[in-house]
Enzyme design. Structure first.
Site, PDB file in Angstrom:
ATOM      1  N   HIS A  45      -1.573   0.632   2.816  1.00  0.00           N
ATOM      2  CA  HIS A  45      -0.342   0.887   2.069  1.00  0.00           C
ATOM      3  C   HIS A  45      -0.644   1.237   0.616  1.00  0.00           C
ATOM      4  O   HIS A  45      -1.208   0.440  -0.133  1.00  0.00           O
ATOM      5  CB  HIS A  45       0.521  -0.378   2.136  1.00  0.00           C
ATOM      6  N   HIS A  87       4.541   5.472  -6.544  1.00  0.00           N
ATOM      7  CA  HIS A  87       5.610   4.823  -5.790  1.00  0.00           C
ATOM      8  C   HIS A  87       6.922   4.754  -6.564  1.00  0.00           C
ATOM      9  O   HIS A  87       7.958   5.199  -6.097  1.00  0.00           O
ATOM     10  CB  HIS A  87       5.198   3.412  -5.369  1.00  0.00           C
TER      11      HIS A  87
END
Length: 296
Positions: A45, A87
């Site tokens: 991730h 992100h």
């Protein structure tokens, strides 16, 4: 990743009774599941983000050093139209932008040019050994993934902020060779935006896609028209929901897959693998991989 409020969660509660099978059936299910744990894909991730600053080249390399084939990232666009990997929609959490540009609050990515973003330190917040790590462009990121012979789960982050980012991302991926027959099997494009995933599928129906969220079971056929995966938070699913997803054929005529997130401890990974998920997205890919291997 965070579930969008619009994602219906009612399907996550369907089939809870499947978790309370008679003993003989449960034993058979456990034995069958143990044989499949090893085949559950482990996805790093934002790279191996427990060990290096997220969404940086260092995080890609950390995953590679751990022997992890799949990495996940987030793609957004700068003020001058360049694609970068980050992100948050703001630069403040993972760079020193507040020190470098103190008068530019709220430090939205879309308010900064690539040249300005390249002046930022994206590593020191994580640890002094990563001082000077930069925010990578998508091109730089893809080059590193290619050099490491890795595979990519690419998220289009907040596409509503960046009209046309689907086409632009596909164009850059094509230029990097990631849409040819050999490489496109190493790529999945996902988003929390159903419209964005639908757009990717319309533009390149040959590319594998995923929807991030937990749609109601009744809505799965609609998502299957443009998705190959349903990728929910592990806290919103049970074995019944996973079975319901996999009972529907996706955009390429194969059962919808389930890649769940963000699982960071071994027992939880073994539990969700036992539900039948196809992939686990994690900040600690070595921990998850080893737990699944031990359970297989």
């Amino acid at each position: 990743m965070q579930i969008r409020p619009a994602a219906a969660l009612s399907g996550a509660l369907i089939g809870v009774s499947a978790l309370f099978l008679p003993t003989a059936t449960a034993t058979a299910t456990t034995q069958a599941t143990a044989q499949t744990h090893h085949h559950t894909v482990t996805v790093a991730h934002r790279g191996a983000s427990a060990y290096a600053p997220e969404n940086t080249l260092a995080a890609v390399d950390a995953a590679d050093d751990l022997g992890i084939d799949w990495v996940e990232n987030d793609v957004q666009r700068t003020k001058d139209g360049e694609l970068i990997v980050m992100h948050d929609t703001t630069l403040s959490r993972t760079t020193d932008v507040e020190q470098v540009f103190p008068d530019r609050a709220p430090w939205n990515i879309s308010d900064f040019t690539l040249d300005e973003i390249e002046k930022l330190d994206a590593g020191s917040w994580f640890g002094p050994e990563f001082q000077g790590e930069t925010v990578p462009t998508l091109d730089e990121y893809m080059d590193r993934v290619s050099d490491n012979h890795q595979k990519l789960l690419l998220e289009l982050k907040a596409p509503e902020l960046y009209p046309g980012i689907e086409r632009q991302t596909l164009r850059e991926l094509r230029r990097e060779g990631w849409l040819d027959h050999r490489h496109k099997r190493r790529l999945i494009i996902q988003s929390f935006s159903a419209d964005s995933v639908r757009s990717v599928h319309r533009l390149r129906p040959d590319i594998k896609t995923g929807f991030l969220g937990t749609p109601a079971v009744a809505d799965l056929p609609d998502y299957a028209e443009f998705s190959d995966q349903i990728n929910p938070s592990y806290k919103t699913i049970d074995a019944g929901y996973v079975a319901a997803v996999r009972a529907v054929d996706g955009a390429h005529g194969k059962p919808l897959e389930v890649y769940t997130w963000t699982v960071n401890d071994g027992p939880a990974a073994v539990s969700v693998a036992g539900m039948g998920v196809d992939g686990i997205i994690t900040n600690k890919p070595d921990v998850i991989r080893d737990a699944l291997d031990d359970a297989s």
